[in-house]
Structures are given as structure tokens and as C-alpha cells.
Design a protein around this motif. Structure first.
Motif, PDB file in Angstrom:
ATOM      1  N   TRP A 138      10.917   0.948   3.558  1.00 28.56           N
ATOM      2  CA  TRP A 138      11.672   0.460   4.716  1.00 28.56           C
ATOM      3  C   TRP A 138      10.768  -0.322   5.670  1.00 28.56           C
ATOM      4  CZ3 TRP A 138      13.218   4.110   9.272  1.00 28.56           C
ATOM      5  CH2 TRP A 138      13.962   3.390  10.208  1.00 28.56           C
ATOM      6  N   ASN A 139      11.212  -1.529   6.016  1.00 28.18           N
ATOM      7  CA  ASN A 139      10.541  -2.339   7.022  1.00 28.18           C
ATOM      8  C   ASN A 139       9.146  -2.797   6.602  1.00 28.18           C
ATOM      9  OD1 ASN A 139      10.633  -3.618   9.572  1.00 28.18           O
ATOM     10  ND2 ASN A 139       9.537  -1.938  10.542  1.00 28.18           N
ATOM     11  N   CYS A 140       8.888  -2.838   5.305  1.00 28.43           N
ATOM     12  CA  CYS A 140       7.644  -3.455   4.805  1.00 28.43           C
ATOM     13  C   CYS A 140       7.925  -4.953   4.707  1.00 28.43           C
ATOM     14  CB  CYS A 140       7.257  -2.864   3.454  1.00 28.43           C
ATOM     15  SG  CYS A 140       6.745  -1.128   3.533  1.00 28.43           S
ATOM     16  N   SER A 141       7.827  -5.610   5.823  1.00 23.63           N
ATOM     17  CA  SER A 141       8.394  -6.955   5.970  1.00 23.63           C
ATOM     18  C   SER A 141       7.629  -8.044   5.237  1.00 23.63           C
ATOM     19  CB  SER A 141       8.505  -7.311   7.459  1.00 23.63           C
ATOM     20  OG  SER A 141       7.255  -7.183   8.102  1.00 23.63           O
ATOM     21  N   ASN A 142       6.448  -7.741   4.700  1.00 24.88           N
ATOM     22  CA  ASN A 142       5.705  -8.737   3.921  1.00 24.88           C
ATOM     23  C   ASN A 142       5.647  -8.414   2.433  1.00 24.88           C
ATOM     24  OD1 ASN A 142       4.751 -10.752   5.903  1.00 24.88           O
ATOM     25  ND2 ASN A 142       3.764  -8.988   6.853  1.00 24.88           N
ATOM     26  N   LEU A 143       6.311  -7.345   2.041  1.00 22.82           N
ATOM     27  CA  LEU A 143       6.374  -7.002   0.621  1.00 22.82           C
ATOM     28  C   LEU A 143       7.212  -8.035  -0.124  1.00 22.82           C
ATOM     29  CD1 LEU A 143       5.840  -4.912  -1.652  1.00 22.82           C
ATOM     30  CD2 LEU A 143       7.982  -3.800  -0.974  1.00 22.82           C
ATOM     31  N   LEU A 161      15.126  -1.631   2.768  1.00 24.62           N
ATOM     32  CA  LEU A 161      15.746  -2.212   3.957  1.00 24.62           C
ATOM     33  C   LEU A 161      14.706  -2.916   4.829  1.00 24.62           C
ATOM     34  CD1 LEU A 161      18.137  -2.563   5.918  1.00 24.62           C
ATOM     35  CD2 LEU A 161      17.537  -0.323   6.875  1.00 24.62           C
ATOM     36  N   GLY A 162      14.994  -4.170   5.178  1.00 28.25           N
ATOM     37  CA  GLY A 162      14.099  -4.922   6.049  1.00 28.25           C
ATOM     38  C   GLY A 162      12.913  -5.559   5.362  1.00 28.25           C
ATOM     39  N   CYS A 163      12.869  -5.520   4.023  1.00 32.16           N
ATOM     40  CA  CYS A 163      11.792  -6.187   3.278  1.00 32.16           C
ATOM     41  C   CYS A 163      12.181  -7.662   3.128  1.00 32.16           C
ATOM     42  CB  CYS A 163      11.583  -5.528   1.918  1.00 32.16           C
ATOM     43  SG  CYS A 163      10.994  -3.823   2.015  1.00 32.16           S
ATOM     44  N   SER A 164      12.028  -8.391   4.203  1.00 34.02           N
ATOM     45  CA  SER A 164      12.589  -9.747   4.294  1.00 34.02           C
ATOM     46  C   SER A 164      11.918 -10.750   3.371  1.00 34.02           C
ATOM     47  CB  SER A 164      12.514 -10.241   5.743  1.00 34.02           C
ATOM     48  OG  SER A 164      11.187 -10.155   6.240  1.00 34.02           O
ATOM     49  N   GLU A 165      10.720 -10.432   2.876  1.00 28.03           N
ATOM     50  CA  GLU A 165      10.016 -11.335   1.961  1.00 28.03           C
ATOM     51  C   GLU A 165      10.192 -10.941   0.498  1.00 28.03           C
ATOM     52  OE1 GLU A 165       8.380 -14.130   2.912  1.00 28.03           O
ATOM     53  OE2 GLU A 165       9.144 -13.689   4.920  1.00 28.03           O
ATOM     54  N   LEU A 166      10.917  -9.873   0.228  1.00 25.91           N
ATOM     55  CA  LEU A 166      11.058  -9.396  -1.142  1.00 25.91           C
ATOM     56  C   LEU A 166      11.903 -10.363  -1.961  1.00 25.91           C
ATOM     57  CD1 LEU A 166      10.408  -7.085  -3.108  1.00 25.91           C
ATOM     58  CD2 LEU A 166      12.560  -6.006  -2.420  1.00 25.91           C
ATOM     59  N   VAL A 167      11.267 -10.983  -2.950  1.00 24.43           N
ATOM     60  CA  VAL A 167      11.960 -11.970  -3.783  1.00 24.43           C
ATOM     61  C   VAL A 167      11.787 -11.692  -5.267  1.00 24.43           C
ATOM     62  CG1 VAL A 167      11.869 -13.815  -2.064  1.00 24.43           C
ATOM     63  CG2 VAL A 167       9.966 -13.548  -3.664  1.00 24.43           C
ATOM     64  N   GLU A 168      10.842 -10.841  -5.629  1.00 31.00           N
ATOM     65  CA  GLU A 168      10.536 -10.659  -7.048  1.00 31.00           C
ATOM     66  C   GLU A 168      10.696  -9.193  -7.443  1.00 31.00           C
ATOM     67  OE1 GLU A 168       6.858 -11.434 -10.152  1.00 31.00           O
ATOM     68  OE2 GLU A 168       7.166 -12.834  -8.501  1.00 31.00           O
ATOM     69  N   ILE A 169      11.802  -8.886  -8.082  1.00 32.65           N
ATOM     70  CA  ILE A 169      12.045  -7.565  -8.649  1.00 32.65           C
ATOM     71  C   ILE A 169      12.745  -7.735  -9.985  1.00 32.65           C
ATOM     72  CG2 ILE A 169      12.205  -6.363  -6.412  1.00 32.65           C
ATOM     73  CD1 ILE A 169      15.250  -6.365  -6.839  1.00 32.65           C
ATOM     74  N   GLY A 184      19.101  -4.059   1.792  1.00 31.89           N
ATOM     75  CA  GLY A 184      19.596  -4.698   3.009  1.00 31.89           C
ATOM     76  C   GLY A 184      18.521  -5.534   3.699  1.00 31.89           C
ATOM     77  N   LYS A 185      18.898  -6.721   4.117  1.00 31.11           N
ATOM     78  CA  LYS A 185      18.015  -7.636   4.848  1.00 31.11           C
ATOM     79  C   LYS A 185      16.777  -8.015   4.044  1.00 31.11           C
ATOM     80  CE  LYS A 185      19.525  -5.941   9.365  1.00 31.11           C
ATOM     81  NZ  LYS A 185      19.122  -5.394  10.675  1.00 31.11           N
TER      82      LYS A 185
END
Length: 202
Positions: A138-143, A161-169, A184-185
Motif C-alpha cells: 500500500w502506498n509504495c508510490s514508486n513501485l 493501493l496507491g502504487c501509481s507507478e506500477l505498470v509491470e505485473i 486501486g490507483k
């Protein structure tokens, strides 16, 4: 790159070295305070702090407790590593609620060797859907990247939630449950849901 290897012997050796430097001849016994030292930050002679870039989950570790490496909501705290990697042959079977929450330095996580890890989060009850507390990242915003265990079945509520940079899974075909607001987010435009998934939280 500095590496922290999480095992009890390593932690005890660090603790004893710190006590010695502080003028004490006492030593820690094997089970004394090892868990508390995991979050320790030691000041260097210049008044700064030493921290690791990588946290390695060694093969002998079976549990990462709830909130074990969580920071404060604003990202402040002792946990400043950027990478979490599990060793080959990892025995990790429990990754607790909020385990790495609010670490704004965290950029990559690799749990692909954790064959015994089937749930990201904490099961609240033995029955019923939507019963998994997540918030692991949660909220690891640069992951931006997370590699999952191949036997993963459950991603708990608000896990990313809040991992706004998460693009690769890449969700494994064993996955059956995606909790409430798990992604989310996040930064992804789209996500491929495996056919094995039976439940997605609202």
C-alpha cells in the motif's frame, strides 16, 4: 549495492557489534530482540545514516510479519531499500498485512522463488469471500514492477493501493481471488485477468 540478508544469525552479529561499539561486553542470546533489529538504522561518524538498497529474503525465512517493514503514511521511516528479492529455494509462506506499506523508495519486488507463498496478506476468517487483509505494498508510490510466486492464489484487499507507478505485473494462472481495491490507483492502463480467477472485490 549494499545488501541486507535477513536471517537471525546476521541480525545477532549486528546487534553484538553495536553493543560492543557502545562499550558493552554483553551479547545477545539467539532469540533476544532479533526481530526488533530488522528496522535498525545506525548513524555513521558523519551524522548520516547507513541504509541498504536491497532487502534479500533468505531461503530460511518462513514469515514476514504484519507491518514488518512498513513506514509512516508519509513515507518517513527506517525502511529505505529499493529492491526486495527472495532467494532461490525460499521457504516464505506468510507475507503479512501491510508488510512493506508506505516505502516510497521501493521500485521492484521479486517473489518468484516463493513457491510456498499462496496469499499476499492475512486471512481474516476460514470462510467467505473478501476475507483477506492485504495492503502489503500500500502506498509504495514508486513501485513499478512486481514478480509474483507461481503458486499464488490470493491477492488481498488494497494490496497495491496507491502504487501509481506500477505498470509491470504478470498474474499467475493459479490466481483465484483478487481482493477489494487490490490495484486501486495503480498506473496500469489495463490488466490481464487469468481465467482461474473466481472472485474480484468491488
Amino acid at each position: 549495492m549494499a545488501i541486507v540478508s535477513i536471517n537471525e544469525t546476521y541480525l545477532i552479529n549486528i546487534a553484538n557489534a553495536i553493543r560492543s561499539k557502545n562499550g558493552s561486553s554483553d551479547t545477545y542470546k539467539p532469540k533476544e530482540m532479533a526481530a526488533a533489529i530488522r528496522a535498525l538504522v545506525v548513524s555513521d561518524d558523519s551524522g548520516g545514516t547507513s541504509s541498504a538498497d536491497e532487502l534479500v529474503i533468505t531461503a530460511d525465512i518462513t514469515t514476514i510479519a504484519d507491518n514488518a517493514y512498513a513506514n509512516d503514511f508519509d513515507g518517513s521511516g527506517d525502511n529505505t531499500f529499493s529492491f526486495v528479492n527472495a532467494e532461490k529455494g525460499s521457504q516464505l509462506s506468510y507475507l503479512g498485512y501491510g508488510a512493506f506499506a508506505h516505502n516510497k523508495n521501493l521500485v521492484q519486488v521479486d517473489l518468484s522463488w516463493c513457491d510456498n507463498l499462496t496469499i499476499l496478506g492475512k486471512q481474516q476468517s476460514t470462510s467467505g469471500e473478501g476475507s483477506y487483509l492485504g495492503s502489503c505494498f500500500w502506498n509504495c508510490s514508486n513501485l513499478w514492477r512486481c514478480r509474483f510466486p507461481l503458486n499464488l492464489k490470493v491477492i488481498g484487499d488494497q494490496c497495491f493501493l496507491g502504487c501509481s507507478e506500477l505498470v509491470e505485473i504478470d498474474l499467475p494462472d493459479t490466481l483465484t481471488h483478487i481482493g477489494y481495491y487490490a490495484f486501486g490507483k495503480c498506473g496500469m492502463d489495463s490488466i490481464i485477468i487469468p481465467a482461474s480467477v473466481q472472485y474480484i472485490g468491488d
